[in-house]
Design a protein around this motif. Structure first.
Motif, mmCIF file in Angstrom:
data_model
loop_
_atom_site.group_PDB
_atom_site.id
_atom_site.type_symbol
_atom_site.label_atom_id
_atom_site.label_comp_id
_atom_site.label_asym_id
_atom_site.label_seq_id
_atom_site.Cartn_x
_atom_site.Cartn_y
_atom_site.Cartn_z
ATOM 1 N N GLU A 1 31.491 52.519 105.295
ATOM 2 C CA GLU A 1 30.480 51.745 106.013
ATOM 3 C C GLU A 1 30.249 52.306 107.412
ATOM 4 O O GLU A 1 29.150 52.180 107.962
ATOM 5 C CB GLU A 1 30.914 50.275 106.097
ATOM 6 C CG GLU A 1 30.947 49.571 104.750
ATOM 7 C CD GLU A 1 31.486 48.156 104.839
ATOM 8 O OE1 GLU A 1 31.781 47.705 105.982
ATOM 9 O OE2 GLU A 1 31.641 47.508 103.787
ATOM 10 N N ARG A 2 31.283 52.930 107.975
ATOM 11 C CA ARG A 2 31.156 53.551 109.295
ATOM 12 C C ARG A 2 30.592 54.972 109.215
ATOM 13 O O ARG A 2 30.388 55.623 110.245
ATOM 14 C CB ARG A 2 32.532 53.618 109.973
ATOM 15 C CG ARG A 2 33.034 52.303 110.526
ATOM 16 C CD ARG A 2 34.479 52.435 111.022
ATOM 17 N NE ARG A 2 34.699 53.566 111.914
ATOM 18 C CZ ARG A 2 34.495 53.548 113.237
ATOM 19 N NH1 ARG A 2 34.036 52.443 113.820
ATOM 20 N NH2 ARG A 2 34.754 54.622 113.971
ATOM 21 N N ASN B 1 32.830 59.929 116.161
ATOM 22 C CA ASN B 1 32.720 58.472 116.314
ATOM 23 C C ASN B 1 34.091 57.874 116.559
ATOM 24 O O ASN B 1 34.833 57.579 115.611
ATOM 25 C CB ASN B 1 32.076 57.833 115.082
ATOM 26 C CG ASN B 1 31.886 56.329 115.236
ATOM 27 O OD1 ASN B 1 32.032 55.780 116.328
ATOM 28 N ND2 ASN B 1 31.571 55.656 114.141
ATOM 29 N N GLN C 1 32.240 57.463 107.799
ATOM 30 C CA GLN C 1 33.383 58.349 107.974
ATOM 31 C C GLN C 1 34.207 58.413 106.697
ATOM 32 O O GLN C 1 34.135 57.519 105.850
ATOM 33 C CB GLN C 1 34.285 57.856 109.122
ATOM 34 C CG GLN C 1 33.669 57.941 110.500
ATOM 35 C CD GLN C 1 34.623 57.436 111.575
ATOM 36 O OE1 GLN C 1 35.201 56.361 111.464
ATOM 37 N NE2 GLN C 1 34.776 58.216 112.629
ATOM 38 N N TRP D 1 40.860 55.629 114.937
ATOM 39 C CA TRP D 1 41.584 54.399 115.302
ATOM 40 C C TRP D 1 42.767 54.708 116.215
ATOM 41 O O TRP D 1 42.998 54.011 117.202
ATOM 42 C CB TRP D 1 42.054 53.697 114.032
ATOM 43 C CG TRP D 1 42.772 52.400 114.272
ATOM 44 C CD1 TRP D 1 42.211 51.160 114.414
ATOM 45 C CD2 TRP D 1 44.181 52.213 114.396
ATOM 46 N NE1 TRP D 1 43.195 50.215 114.629
ATOM 47 C CE2 TRP D 1 44.421 50.839 114.619
ATOM 48 C CE3 TRP D 1 45.273 53.078 114.346
ATOM 49 C CZ2 TRP D 1 45.688 50.313 114.790
ATOM 50 C CZ3 TRP D 1 46.553 52.556 114.517
ATOM 51 C CH2 TRP D 1 46.745 51.185 114.732
ATOM 52 N N MET E 1 38.372 57.891 110.021
ATOM 53 C CA MET E 1 38.511 56.566 110.635
ATOM 54 C C MET E 1 39.934 56.341 111.133
ATOM 55 O O MET E 1 40.140 55.764 112.207
ATOM 56 C CB MET E 1 38.115 55.469 109.645
ATOM 57 C CG MET E 1 38.114 54.081 110.286
ATOM 58 S SD MET E 1 37.579 52.733 109.179
ATOM 59 C CE MET E 1 39.088 52.487 108.201
ATOM 60 N N PHE F 1 34.953 51.571 118.164
ATOM 61 C CA PHE F 1 35.113 50.461 117.222
ATOM 62 C C PHE F 1 34.661 49.179 117.898
ATOM 63 O O PHE F 1 34.948 48.937 119.080
ATOM 64 C CB PHE F 1 36.581 50.293 116.809
ATOM 65 C CG PHE F 1 37.121 51.394 115.942
ATOM 66 C CD1 PHE F 1 37.124 51.270 114.556
ATOM 67 C CD2 PHE F 1 37.630 52.556 116.504
ATOM 68 C CE1 PHE F 1 37.626 52.280 113.750
ATOM 69 C CE2 PHE F 1 38.138 53.578 115.706
ATOM 70 C CZ PHE F 1 38.135 53.439 114.325
ATOM 71 N N SER F 2 33.980 48.360 117.143
ATOM 72 C CA SER F 2 33.639 47.032 117.659
ATOM 73 C C SER F 2 34.865 46.130 117.555
ATOM 74 O O SER F 2 35.817 46.430 116.820
ATOM 75 C CB SER F 2 32.486 46.431 116.851
ATOM 76 O OG SER F 2 32.908 46.162 115.516
ATOM 77 N N ALA G 1 35.686 52.568 105.948
ATOM 78 C CA ALA G 1 35.358 53.876 106.520
ATOM 79 C C ALA G 1 33.981 54.338 106.040
ATOM 80 O O ALA G 1 33.185 54.875 106.822
ATOM 81 C CB ALA G 1 36.426 54.898 106.148
ATOM 82 N N GLU H 1 35.326 45.185 113.982
ATOM 83 C CA GLU H 1 35.937 46.233 113.160
ATOM 84 C C GLU H 1 37.449 46.302 113.371
ATOM 85 O O GLU H 1 38.218 46.435 112.412
ATOM 86 C CB GLU H 1 35.306 47.584 113.476
ATOM 87 C CG GLU H 1 33.912 47.761 112.919
ATOM 88 C CD GLU H 1 33.305 49.090 113.312
ATOM 89 O OE1 GLU H 1 32.660 49.724 112.449
ATOM 90 O OE2 GLU H 1 33.468 49.500 114.483
ATOM 91 N N ARG I 1 41.445 55.509 119.695
ATOM 92 C CA ARG I 1 40.538 54.531 120.278
ATOM 93 C C ARG I 1 40.949 54.157 121.702
ATOM 94 O O ARG I 1 42.134 54.114 122.033
ATOM 95 C CB ARG I 1 40.496 53.270 119.407
ATOM 96 C CG ARG I 1 41.777 52.432 119.482
ATOM 97 C CD ARG I 1 41.857 51.408 118.371
ATOM 98 N NE ARG I 1 43.001 50.528 118.535
ATOM 99 C CZ ARG I 1 44.260 50.865 118.221
ATOM 100 N NH1 ARG I 1 44.537 52.067 117.745
ATOM 101 N NH2 ARG I 1 45.242 49.974 118.393
#
Length: 341
Positions: free
Chosen positions: A272-273, A313, A275, A284, A280, A316-317, A270, A320, A287
């Motif tokens: 790294e994102r 945000n 958040q 999720w 996160m 998600f890739s 999280a 991820e 999403r």
């Protein structure tokens, strides 16, 4: 001091259409399951609701038995409606439910027509409203014909007690049956409320998410933060005063070494994102639009604001998502699995 809502509140929130209906719900809704009973100061409840509405949260989710004691959350929210939210009723979505034990005797729980209609009447009286926007069957009743339970929901709408109806914790098969009955009665099922989070994925394993999409039924996921497990609260272990130490709904045994390690790794992801872990976890759940709205709880206004930050945000890739799948440890935290059968 009188409460004046933030003028820019609707600019802070995303709103999503609920299934095939005309109703738009905020991406994040506020649940009053915890922290709205007699064990919480009323000023704290007011502050939480004000922070939510100022953030564009228009949906407030209750049930007959929320407290403690049962019924006290609805009473407290009714007071907030009369004071802070006076004149704002048409900007609010208020929901309640019946299904769990509320009063003594054979008519105080489950899914009979007598219980559901009586409970709805009691909820309206406690909150001081003429109707709720959504009324749910809180759990499937294996001993009452589904036609009776759904027929009671249909009557609740036709009698003006509610605008829409929903179901909670029904599995995919029971959901199909309930939706078919309601469609035949002419009162479509607006929404389903299942538990769902990174550590509790029964709605995916059961096929419920796909079923709801196919049937055009909206969804509101409760416990998206796994009752606080998917926050930074437990990153360093189990702190004193947390829900896991209060003997309530979160069993401390679920916070075992593997789960705590999983939470810690997810927290790093999280970061790294950009958040918090809570943000996160909510993102999720929301999403790809698979869930209409995430139902959060809060013990203080700052937690509401943190959760609302998730909508900044929601993407998600594939990498991820794969990493989250690898890091997530399925915890035995679906307390409602017996209710969905």
């Amino acid at each position: 001091m009188p409460y004046t809502p933030a003028e820019n509140r609707y600019e802070k929130m995303k709103y999503r259409r609920c299934g095939n209906s005309g109703l738009m719900l905020p991406a994040i809704s506020l649940g009053l399951w915890h922290n709205f009973g007699g064990d919480t100061p009323h000023e704290t409840k007011r502050a939480i609701c004000q922070a939510a509405f100022d953030s564009g949260i228009t949906h407030f989710d209750l049930a007959n038995n929320y407290g403690p004691p049962p019924g006290s959350a609805e009473t407290a929210f009714g007071e907030i409606l009369r004071t802070d939210f006076a004149g704002l009723r048409d900007e609010l979505i208020i929901s309640s439910k019946a299904g769990y034990e509320m009063w003594d005797g054979p008519y105080g729980e489950w899914g009979s027509r007598k219980y559901l209609i009586s409970s709805c009447d009691q909820s309206l009286k406690r909150m001081g409203v003429d109707y709720v926007d959504i009324f749910y069957s809180h759990r499937f009743d294996p001993d009452t014909p589904l036609e009776e339970t759904m027929g009671a929901l249909d009557h609740i709408v036709r009698s003006g007690r509610a605008l829409y109806v929903g179901i909670s914790s029904y599995n995919s098969q029971r959901t199909r049956e309930a939706v078919a009955i309601l469609n035949d009665l002419g009162t479509p099922c607006l929404i389903h409320q299942p538990s769902y989070n990174m550590l509790n994925r029964w709605v995916e394993n059961d096929g419920l998410k796909d079923t709801l999409k196919e049937l055009g039924v909206g969804s509101i996921a409760f416990t998206p933060l796994a009752q606080g497990m998917l926050t930074n609260k437990y990153v360093g272990g189990i702190p004193e005063g947390s829900r896991a130490t209060q003997g309530k709904s979160l069993n401390p045994d679920t916070l075992n070494e593997a789960t705590l390690a999983s939470i810690k790794s997810l927290n790093e992801m999280a970061k790294e994102r950009g958040q918090t872990l809570a943000q996160m976890a909510i993102a999720w759940v929301l999403r790809e639009g698979g869930i209409t709205t995430a139902l959060i709880g809060a013990s203080k206004p700052s937690q509401v604001l943190d959760c609302v930050g998730a909508i900044e945000n929601l993407e998600f890739s594939d990498e991820e998502l794969a990493e989250i799948n690898r890091l997530s440890v399925e915890a035995d935290i679906n307390l409602w699995k017996k209710s969905s059968a």
